[in-house]
Motif scaffolding. Structure first.
Motif, PDB file in Angstrom:
ATOM      1  N   VAL A  91     -22.800   6.579  47.376  1.00  0.00           N
ATOM      2  CA  VAL A  91     -22.621   6.763  48.823  1.00  0.00           C
ATOM      3  C   VAL A  91     -21.452   7.724  49.038  1.00  0.00           C
ATOM      4  O   VAL A  91     -20.598   7.891  48.165  1.00  0.00           O
ATOM      5  CB  VAL A  91     -22.309   5.437  49.564  1.00  0.00           C
ATOM      6  CG1 VAL A  91     -23.478   4.478  49.485  1.00  0.00           C
ATOM      7  CG2 VAL A  91     -21.030   4.796  49.056  1.00  0.00           C
ATOM      8  N   TYR A  92     -21.448   8.332  50.205  1.00  0.00           N
ATOM      9  CA  TYR A  92     -20.251   9.047  50.647  1.00  0.00           C
ATOM     10  C   TYR A  92     -19.376   8.023  51.356  1.00  0.00           C
ATOM     11  O   TYR A  92     -19.870   7.205  52.134  1.00  0.00           O
ATOM     12  CB  TYR A  92     -20.606  10.159  51.637  1.00  0.00           C
ATOM     13  CG  TYR A  92     -21.428  11.273  51.041  1.00  0.00           C
ATOM     14  CD1 TYR A  92     -20.826  12.333  50.384  1.00  0.00           C
ATOM     15  CD2 TYR A  92     -22.816  11.264  51.167  1.00  0.00           C
ATOM     16  CE1 TYR A  92     -21.591  13.364  49.843  1.00  0.00           C
ATOM     17  CE2 TYR A  92     -23.580  12.286  50.635  1.00  0.00           C
ATOM     18  CZ  TYR A  92     -22.956  13.335  49.973  1.00  0.00           C
ATOM     19  OH  TYR A  92     -23.712  14.338  49.448  1.00  0.00           O
ATOM     20  N   ARG A  93     -18.083   8.060  51.081  1.00  0.00           N
ATOM     21  CA  ARG A  93     -17.149   7.136  51.719  1.00  0.00           C
ATOM     22  C   ARG A  93     -16.122   7.915  52.534  1.00  0.00           C
ATOM     23  O   ARG A  93     -15.650   8.963  52.093  1.00  0.00           O
ATOM     24  CB  ARG A  93     -16.375   6.335  50.676  1.00  0.00           C
ATOM     25  CG  ARG A  93     -17.158   5.276  49.981  1.00  0.00           C
ATOM     26  CD  ARG A  93     -16.213   4.503  49.052  1.00  0.00           C
ATOM     27  NE  ARG A  93     -16.875   3.364  48.507  1.00  0.00           N
ATOM     28  CZ  ARG A  93     -16.997   2.190  49.137  1.00  0.00           C
ATOM     29  NH1 ARG A  93     -16.458   2.025  50.320  1.00  0.00           N
ATOM     30  NH2 ARG A  93     -17.647   1.198  48.582  1.00  0.00           N
ATOM     31  N   GLN A 106     -26.999  10.002  56.074  1.00  0.00           N
ATOM     32  CA  GLN A 106     -27.162   9.064  57.194  1.00  0.00           C
ATOM     33  C   GLN A 106     -26.062   8.005  57.158  1.00  0.00           C
ATOM     34  O   GLN A 106     -25.645   7.562  56.088  1.00  0.00           O
ATOM     35  CB  GLN A 106     -28.536   8.371  57.130  1.00  0.00           C
ATOM     36  CG  GLN A 106     -29.709   9.322  57.290  1.00  0.00           C
ATOM     37  CD  GLN A 106     -29.726  10.009  58.646  1.00  0.00           C
ATOM     38  OE1 GLN A 106     -29.536   9.369  59.676  1.00  0.00           O
ATOM     39  NE2 GLN A 106     -29.934  11.312  58.631  1.00  0.00           N
ATOM     40  N   VAL A 107     -25.634   7.566  58.317  1.00  0.00           N
ATOM     41  CA  VAL A 107     -24.595   6.541  58.406  1.00  0.00           C
ATOM     42  C   VAL A 107     -25.202   5.196  58.012  1.00  0.00           C
ATOM     43  O   VAL A 107     -26.253   4.803  58.520  1.00  0.00           O
ATOM     44  CB  VAL A 107     -24.040   6.447  59.851  1.00  0.00           C
ATOM     45  CG1 VAL A 107     -22.988   5.339  59.941  1.00  0.00           C
ATOM     46  CG2 VAL A 107     -23.475   7.784  60.294  1.00  0.00           C
ATOM     47  N   PRO A 115     -24.877  11.415  61.398  1.00  0.00           N
ATOM     48  CA  PRO A 115     -24.887  11.683  59.944  1.00  0.00           C
ATOM     49  C   PRO A 115     -23.991  12.872  59.592  1.00  0.00           C
ATOM     50  O   PRO A 115     -23.590  13.645  60.468  1.00  0.00           O
ATOM     51  CB  PRO A 115     -26.349  12.015  59.648  1.00  0.00           C
ATOM     52  CG  PRO A 115     -27.094  11.910  60.910  1.00  0.00           C
ATOM     53  CD  PRO A 115     -26.155  11.644  62.028  1.00  0.00           C
ATOM     54  N   LEU A 116     -23.752  13.032  58.313  1.00  0.00           N
ATOM     55  CA  LEU A 116     -23.051  14.225  57.836  1.00  0.00           C
ATOM     56  C   LEU A 116     -24.011  15.401  57.962  1.00  0.00           C
ATOM     57  O   LEU A 116     -25.118  15.356  57.406  1.00  0.00           O
ATOM     58  CB  LEU A 116     -22.635  14.056  56.370  1.00  0.00           C
ATOM     59  CG  LEU A 116     -21.609  12.962  56.088  1.00  0.00           C
ATOM     60  CD1 LEU A 116     -21.449  12.778  54.574  1.00  0.00           C
ATOM     61  CD2 LEU A 116     -20.267  13.294  56.738  1.00  0.00           C
ATOM     62  N   PRO A 117     -23.636  16.443  58.672  1.00  0.00           N
ATOM     63  CA  PRO A 117     -24.582  17.541  58.865  1.00  0.00           C
ATOM     64  C   PRO A 117     -24.756  18.406  57.622  1.00  0.00           C
ATOM     65  O   PRO A 117     -23.835  18.564  56.820  1.00  0.00           O
ATOM     66  CB  PRO A 117     -23.963  18.355  60.006  1.00  0.00           C
ATOM     67  CG  PRO A 117     -22.536  17.985  60.041  1.00  0.00           C
ATOM     68  CD  PRO A 117     -22.397  16.619  59.428  1.00  0.00           C
ATOM     69  N   VAL A 118     -25.952  18.955  57.505  1.00  0.00           N
ATOM     70  CA  VAL A 118     -26.262  19.917  56.445  1.00  0.00           C
ATOM     71  C   VAL A 118     -26.048  21.311  57.014  1.00  0.00           C
ATOM     72  O   VAL A 118     -26.485  21.610  58.120  1.00  0.00           O
ATOM     73  CB  VAL A 118     -27.715  19.737  55.953  1.00  0.00           C
ATOM     74  CG1 VAL A 118     -28.112  20.853  55.000  1.00  0.00           C
ATOM     75  CG2 VAL A 118     -27.870  18.379  55.282  1.00  0.00           C
ATOM     76  N   ARG A 119     -25.362  22.141  56.255  1.00  0.00           N
ATOM     77  CA  ARG A 119     -25.080  23.507  56.699  1.00  0.00           C
ATOM     78  C   ARG A 119     -26.206  24.427  56.240  1.00  0.00           C
ATOM     79  O   ARG A 119     -26.704  24.299  55.106  1.00  0.00           O
ATOM     80  CB  ARG A 119     -23.757  24.004  56.098  1.00  0.00           C
ATOM     81  CG  ARG A 119     -22.566  23.129  56.429  1.00  0.00           C
ATOM     82  CD  ARG A 119     -22.091  23.329  57.839  1.00  0.00           C
ATOM     83  NE  ARG A 119     -21.471  24.604  58.028  1.00  0.00           N
ATOM     84  CZ  ARG A 119     -20.156  24.807  57.966  1.00  0.00           C
ATOM     85  NH1 ARG A 119     -19.339  23.822  57.715  1.00  0.00           N
ATOM     86  NH2 ARG A 119     -19.652  26.018  58.159  1.00  0.00           N
TER      87      ARG A 119
END
Ligand code: FES
Length: 132
Positions: A91-93, A106-107, A115-119
Motif C-alpha cells: 500500500v501507499y502510506r 484508491q483510498v 485517489p492519488l492521481p496518475v500523471r
C-alpha cells in the motif's frame, strides 16, 4: 439590397451580450496550451522498480511494467504530505494522518478525499516524457 444597420442602442446591446458569453463557449478562443513535458532517460526506470523523481517540484513515482509506464503523484490528496510505498503491505502510506492507498492509488483508509492521481506520461524512444 439595402445594407443592414444597427442603431447605437442595438450595437451596445450586441456588444454587451457577447461579453456575457463565457470564454469556454466562444469559438474564437484558442485551446489552452499543453503543459510542458519533463524528459527523463528511460534507462533510469528499470521494469518493476518503483523510482521517485520530481516533476514540477512534486514527487511522483514511475513504475514500468511489460506493457508501459505509470506515473503516480506521491502527494497525499488530504493535506499534501508525501506518501511512500510500503512493500510489506503493498500500500501507499501517508505518514501525516495514517492514510493508506491501494496499489492503484484508491483510498482505502484515512481522510484523503481522492485517489492519488496518475500523471500523463509516455515513452518516446529512449525517453520518458511526463507532463509537468
Ligand atoms: Fe495524508 Fe493527511 S496529509 S492523510
Amino acid at each position: 439590397m439595402p445594407a443592414a444597420t444597427l442603431s447605437r442602442r442595438e450595437l451596445l446591446a450586441a456588444v454587451a451580450a457577447s461579453s456575457l458569453v463565457p470564454a469556454a463557449c466562444r469559438n474564437d478562443v484558442a485551446a489552452p496550451p499543453r503543459p510542458p513535458s519533463v524528459a527523463f532517460p528511460l534507462a533510469r526506470f528499470p521494469s518493476g522498480v518503483r523510482v521517485t523523481v520530481q516533476v514540477g517540484g512534486h514527487p511522483v513515482e514511475v513504475l514500468r511494467d511489460g506493457t508501459g509506464v505509470t506515473v503516480r503523484s506521491l502527494v497525499c490528496t488530504h493535506q499534501g504530505c508525501e506518501v511512500f510505498w510500503d512493500e510489506q503491505e503493498s500500500v501507499y502510506r501517508c505518514p501525516c494522518h495514517d492514510a493508506k492507498y491501494a496499489p492503484d492509488g484508491q483510498v482505502i483508509a484515512g481522510p484523503p478525499p481522492r485517489p492519488l492521481p496518475v500523471r500523463p506520461a509516455r515513452i518516446d524512444g529512449e525517453r520518458l516524457l511526463v507532463e509537468a
